[in-house]
Design a protein around this motif. Structure first.
Motif, PDB file in Angstrom:
ATOM      1  N   LEU A 299      18.625  14.117 -35.439  1.00  0.00           N
ATOM      2  CA  LEU A 299      19.958  14.692 -35.656  1.00  0.00           C
ATOM      3  C   LEU A 299      20.644  14.964 -34.324  1.00  0.00           C
ATOM      4  CD1 LEU A 299      19.456  17.285 -38.538  1.00  0.00           C
ATOM      5  CD2 LEU A 299      20.203  14.927 -38.687  1.00  0.00           C
ATOM      6  N   LEU A 300      19.874  15.481 -33.348  1.00  0.00           N
ATOM      7  CA  LEU A 300      20.436  15.782 -32.023  1.00  0.00           C
ATOM      8  C   LEU A 300      21.106  14.542 -31.452  1.00  0.00           C
ATOM      9  CD1 LEU A 300      17.665  17.792 -30.122  1.00  0.00           C
ATOM     10  CD2 LEU A 300      19.832  18.639 -30.992  1.00  0.00           C
ATOM     11  N   LEU A 301      20.336  13.453 -31.428  1.00  0.00           N
ATOM     12  CA  LEU A 301      20.830  12.244 -30.783  1.00  0.00           C
ATOM     13  C   LEU A 301      21.923  11.580 -31.606  1.00  0.00           C
ATOM     14  CD1 LEU A 301      19.901  11.483 -28.057  1.00  0.00           C
ATOM     15  CD2 LEU A 301      18.723   9.529 -29.032  1.00  0.00           C
ATOM     16  N   ALA A 302      21.780  11.661 -32.947  1.00  0.00           N
ATOM     17  CA  ALA A 302      22.810  11.092 -33.810  1.00  0.00           C
ATOM     18  C   ALA A 302      24.136  11.813 -33.558  1.00  0.00           C
ATOM     19  CB  ALA A 302      22.397  11.214 -35.272  1.00  0.00           C
ATOM     20  N   GLY A 303      24.080  13.139 -33.424  1.00  0.00           N
ATOM     21  CA  GLY A 303      25.286  13.909 -33.163  1.00  0.00           C
ATOM     22  C   GLY A 303      25.905  13.534 -31.830  1.00  0.00           C
ATOM     23  N   PHE A 304      25.040  13.295 -30.841  1.00  0.00           N
ATOM     24  CA  PHE A 304      25.530  12.924 -29.510  1.00  0.00           C
ATOM     25  C   PHE A 304      26.195  11.564 -29.537  1.00  0.00           C
ATOM     26  CE2 PHE A 304      24.848  10.924 -25.366  1.00  0.00           C
ATOM     27  CZ  PHE A 304      25.503  11.831 -24.551  1.00  0.00           C
ATOM     28  N   GLN A 305      25.560  10.628 -30.255  1.00  0.00           N
ATOM     29  CA  GLN A 305      26.098   9.267 -30.292  1.00  0.00           C
ATOM     30  C   GLN A 305      27.282   9.159 -31.252  1.00  0.00           C
ATOM     31  OE1 GLN A 305      22.445   7.390 -31.216  1.00  0.00           O
ATOM     32  NE2 GLN A 305      21.822   7.174 -29.077  1.00  0.00           N
ATOM     33  N   ASN A 306      27.330  10.080 -32.229  1.00  0.00           N
ATOM     34  CA  ASN A 306      28.388  10.045 -33.222  1.00  0.00           C
ATOM     35  C   ASN A 306      29.607  10.820 -32.699  1.00  0.00           C
ATOM     36  OD1 ASN A 306      29.758   9.665 -35.566  1.00  0.00           O
ATOM     37  ND2 ASN A 306      28.595  11.178 -36.746  1.00  0.00           N
ATOM     38  N   ASN A 307      30.117  10.363 -31.556  1.00  0.00           N
ATOM     39  CA  ASN A 307      31.326  10.955 -30.988  1.00  0.00           C
ATOM     40  C   ASN A 307      31.145  12.445 -30.680  1.00  0.00           C
ATOM     41  OD1 ASN A 307      33.710  10.401 -29.941  1.00  0.00           O
ATOM     42  ND2 ASN A 307      34.799  10.040 -31.870  1.00  0.00           N
ATOM     43  N   PHE A 308      29.990  12.808 -30.152  1.00  0.00           N
ATOM     44  CA  PHE A 308      29.700  14.200 -29.754  1.00  0.00           C
ATOM     45  C   PHE A 308      29.967  15.186 -30.876  1.00  0.00           C
ATOM     46  CE2 PHE A 308      31.482  12.021 -25.943  1.00  0.00           C
ATOM     47  CZ  PHE A 308      30.261  11.746 -25.357  1.00  0.00           C
ATOM     48  N   TYR A 309      29.365  14.919 -32.055  1.00  0.00           N
ATOM     49  CA  TYR A 309      29.610  15.783 -33.198  1.00  0.00           C
ATOM     50  C   TYR A 309      28.790  17.074 -33.058  1.00  0.00           C
ATOM     51  CZ  TYR A 309      30.391  17.171 -37.987  1.00  0.00           C
ATOM     52  OH  TYR A 309      30.754  17.865 -39.104  1.00  0.00           O
ATOM     53  N   ARG A 310      29.488  18.169 -32.726  1.00  0.00           N
ATOM     54  CA  ARG A 310      28.803  19.402 -32.334  1.00  0.00           C
ATOM     55  C   ARG A 310      28.026  20.062 -33.470  1.00  0.00           C
ATOM     56  NH1 ARG A 310      33.907  21.803 -29.111  1.00  0.00           N
ATOM     57  NH2 ARG A 310      33.573  20.717 -27.147  1.00  0.00           N
ATOM     58  N   ALA A 311      28.602  20.064 -34.683  1.00  0.00           N
ATOM     59  CA  ALA A 311      27.947  20.773 -35.793  1.00  0.00           C
ATOM     60  C   ALA A 311      26.560  20.201 -36.055  1.00  0.00           C
ATOM     61  CB  ALA A 311      28.806  20.672 -37.046  1.00  0.00           C
ATOM     62  N   GLU A 312      26.430  18.870 -35.952  1.00  0.00           N
ATOM     63  CA  GLU A 312      25.153  18.221 -36.209  1.00  0.00           C
ATOM     64  C   GLU A 312      24.122  18.654 -35.146  1.00  0.00           C
ATOM     65  OE1 GLU A 312      25.499  14.012 -36.519  1.00  0.00           O
ATOM     66  OE2 GLU A 312      23.641  13.837 -37.668  1.00  0.00           O
ATOM     67  N   ILE A 313      24.551  18.656 -33.876  1.00  0.00           N
ATOM     68  CA  ILE A 313      23.650  19.037 -32.782  1.00  0.00           C
ATOM     69  C   ILE A 313      23.238  20.490 -32.915  1.00  0.00           C
ATOM     70  CG2 ILE A 313      23.524  19.345 -30.285  1.00  0.00           C
ATOM     71  CD1 ILE A 313      25.519  16.957 -30.118  1.00  0.00           C
ATOM     72  N   MET A 314      24.217  21.342 -33.228  1.00  0.00           N
ATOM     73  CA  MET A 314      23.943  22.776 -33.324  1.00  0.00           C
ATOM     74  C   MET A 314      22.998  23.078 -34.487  1.00  0.00           C
ATOM     75  SD  MET A 314      24.976  24.991 -31.244  1.00  0.00           S
ATOM     76  CE  MET A 314      24.598  26.707 -31.055  1.00  0.00           C
ATOM     77  N   THR A 315      23.231  22.402 -35.628  1.00  0.00           N
ATOM     78  CA  THR A 315      22.354  22.608 -36.786  1.00  0.00           C
ATOM     79  C   THR A 315      20.915  22.257 -36.420  1.00  0.00           C
ATOM     80  OG1 THR A 315      24.202  21.926 -38.165  1.00  0.00           O
ATOM     81  CG2 THR A 315      22.064  22.067 -39.227  1.00  0.00           C
ATOM     82  N   ALA A 316      20.736  21.110 -35.754  1.00  0.00           N
ATOM     83  CA  ALA A 316      19.386  20.675 -35.383  1.00  0.00           C
ATOM     84  C   ALA A 316      18.748  21.663 -34.409  1.00  0.00           C
ATOM     85  CB  ALA A 316      19.446  19.281 -34.769  1.00  0.00           C
TER      86      ALA A 316
END
Lengths: 229, 227
Positions: B179-196
């Motif tokens: 999820l961390l990396l997906a959020g980073f690659q997915n246009n820096f999607y913060r909610a995904e990174i923060m959730t992970a």
């Protein structure tokens, strides 16, 4: 991919190719970036945490906070912090990486500076006080010199830890030797993945060895045996 | 003009309940993978570390090499270790597991060894006087006395393994790291990174607490002496 033998032969060939050592994606440049990131992060962390740790140790206060910070830092995944800093609009290039790594260098530096100063023999401090030294003089003449070995040990832990962690920077578009591994995986060039892994491991082990020698040099002879165990 | 600017920059909040609701199944899958990798890795590491520590405690000459080798492994960065293993074991769960086990080893061996060494000689003598053989001595006397120290090692190993699993993302099995990396690659999607991130830290703290409770349950005598 053929796993056995082939990869090792290919890796040897990779190391022998001068093209892999030169240029902006070459080993020399990536090593320099890796070391620069490590140096900057540890320096940043040291500037903040050494004076703070020494001061807290001198006052013998805040030990609980140090323990909490040290424990919590173990639970926060490095990759998470790197990613968070990378998306937090902190500017471009390696700046977010250096900041995230500095956060990870704080606990060992802070804890060792605090313990080093706080655990200086009570009698030595009292004797210095009795000789009419001020608080600052006690700190400068008695406490700091006696704490140097432990502070050096904390510095060594921080440097090795940050150098190891800096390889993760490549996953969030940073530089350093991790780039070799990251590119190797995405292009399925496993000889480069292996070469990158070996280079990073070697760099960390060399750094660890050099710093161990430095730590030994600043440790007074009488303390060496007890700190080795 | 304003509408254009808004379209260019979609809202990118740090926390989003909507994200968590819409992606519950993906988050749960990542969490399950994370827990499974952590538990299996720590269990395997315990199985390897315990005999090594007992051996090192019985044969002091082996203690140096055992601690030295696991110390060198500990210095090697996680990413480098996965990279060195991957060409041979492939981009698989096995690669991640081997790496995690190797990392957990040092902490476990060191704490078990310290615990076993700290058993007082009088206790050993008393047990020997009661006719205990080496095996009975180990399981009935040495291990129970060393258990608090051993469990501290297990707790440290578990917490750092939870954090390390995320790095497994490089070979495709990183649990919440995915999820961390997906959020980073997915246009820096913060909610995904923060959730992970929050889930990883929460998982580490939860497992730590669980092990603390297990330790207290296993060693009821330590509470009496502490109070």
């Amino acid at each position: 991919m053929n796993a056995d033998g082939g990869v090792v032969t290919d890796t040897v060939r990779w190391f022998n190719d001068p093209l892999n050592w030169q240029g902006p994606d070459g080993v020399w440049h990536l090593t320099a970036v890796h070391l620069w990131i490590t140096f900057a992060a540890v320096l940043l962390a040291a500037v903040v945490s050494l004076p703070l740790g020494v001061w807290m140790g001198h006052r013998s206060r805040g030990g609980g906070i140090v323990v909490v910070i040290a424990n919590l830092s173990r639970a926060v995944p490095t990759l998470a912090l790197l990613t968070l800093f990378a998306v937090a609009n902190l500017g471009f290039g390696n700046r977010p990486t250096i900041l995230a790594l500095a956060v990870f260098a704080v606990p060992p530096l802070l804890a060792n500076a605090y313990i080093g100063v706080a655990e200086v023999d009570r009698d030595a401090k009292d004797a210095a006080r009795g000789m009419g030294m001020s608080g600052m003089q006690v700190l400068r003449v008695v406490e700091l010199p006696l704490a140097v070995p432990l502070i050096a040990a904390g510095l060594r832990t921080a440097v090795v830890q940050v150098c190891a962690t800096a390889s993760l920077a490549a996953l969030v578009a940073g530089g350093g030797l991790g780039v070799l591994i990251n590119l190797g995986f995405s292009q399925r060039r496993f000889e480069q993945v292996l070469a990158g892994g070996l280079l990073i491991a070697l760099l960390c082990l060399v750094l660890e060895g050099l710093l161990a020698l430095l730590q030994r040099a600043v440790t007074p002879e009488a303390f060496r045996r007890s700190s080795a165990s | 003009m304003h509408a254009l600017a808004a379209a260019d920059e979609p809202p990118n909040p740090w926390f989003s309940l909507q994200f968590a609701r819409e992606n519950t199944s993906a988050i749960m899958t990542a969490l399950q993978e994370h827990v499974l990798l952590t538990v299996v890795a720590v269990l395997l590491a315990c199985l390897v570390a315990f005999p090594l520590a007992v051996l090192a405690a019985r044969r002091p000459r082996l203690a140096g090499p055992v601690l030295g080798i696991s110390g060198v492994i500990y210095t090697i960065p996680s990413l480098a270790l996965f990279a060195i293993l991957a060409p041979f074991t492939g981009a698989s769960k096995t690669t991640v597991l081997i790496g995690l086990v190797l990392y957990a080893l040092l902490v476990l061996v060191r704490n078990t060894l310290v615990g076993l060494r700290a058993v007082p000689d009088e206790v050993r003598d008393a047990a020997r006087g009661m006719g205990y053989g080496p095996r009975q001595m180990l399981w009935r006397v040495e291990v129970p006395v060393a258990l608090p120290t051993i469990m501290v090692g297990v707790r440290v190993a578990t917490v750092s393994t939870v954090a390390l699993v995320t790095v497994g993302v490089i070979v495709g099995y990183g649990g919440l790291g995915q999820l961390l990396l997906a959020g980073f690659q997915n246009n820096f999607y913060r909610a995904e990174i923060m959730t992970a991130t929050v889930l990883t830290v929460a998982l580490a703290l939860f497992l730590d607490l669980l092990l603390l409770l297990i330790t207290r349950w296993l060693t009821p005598w330590t509470r009496r002496s502490a109070s």
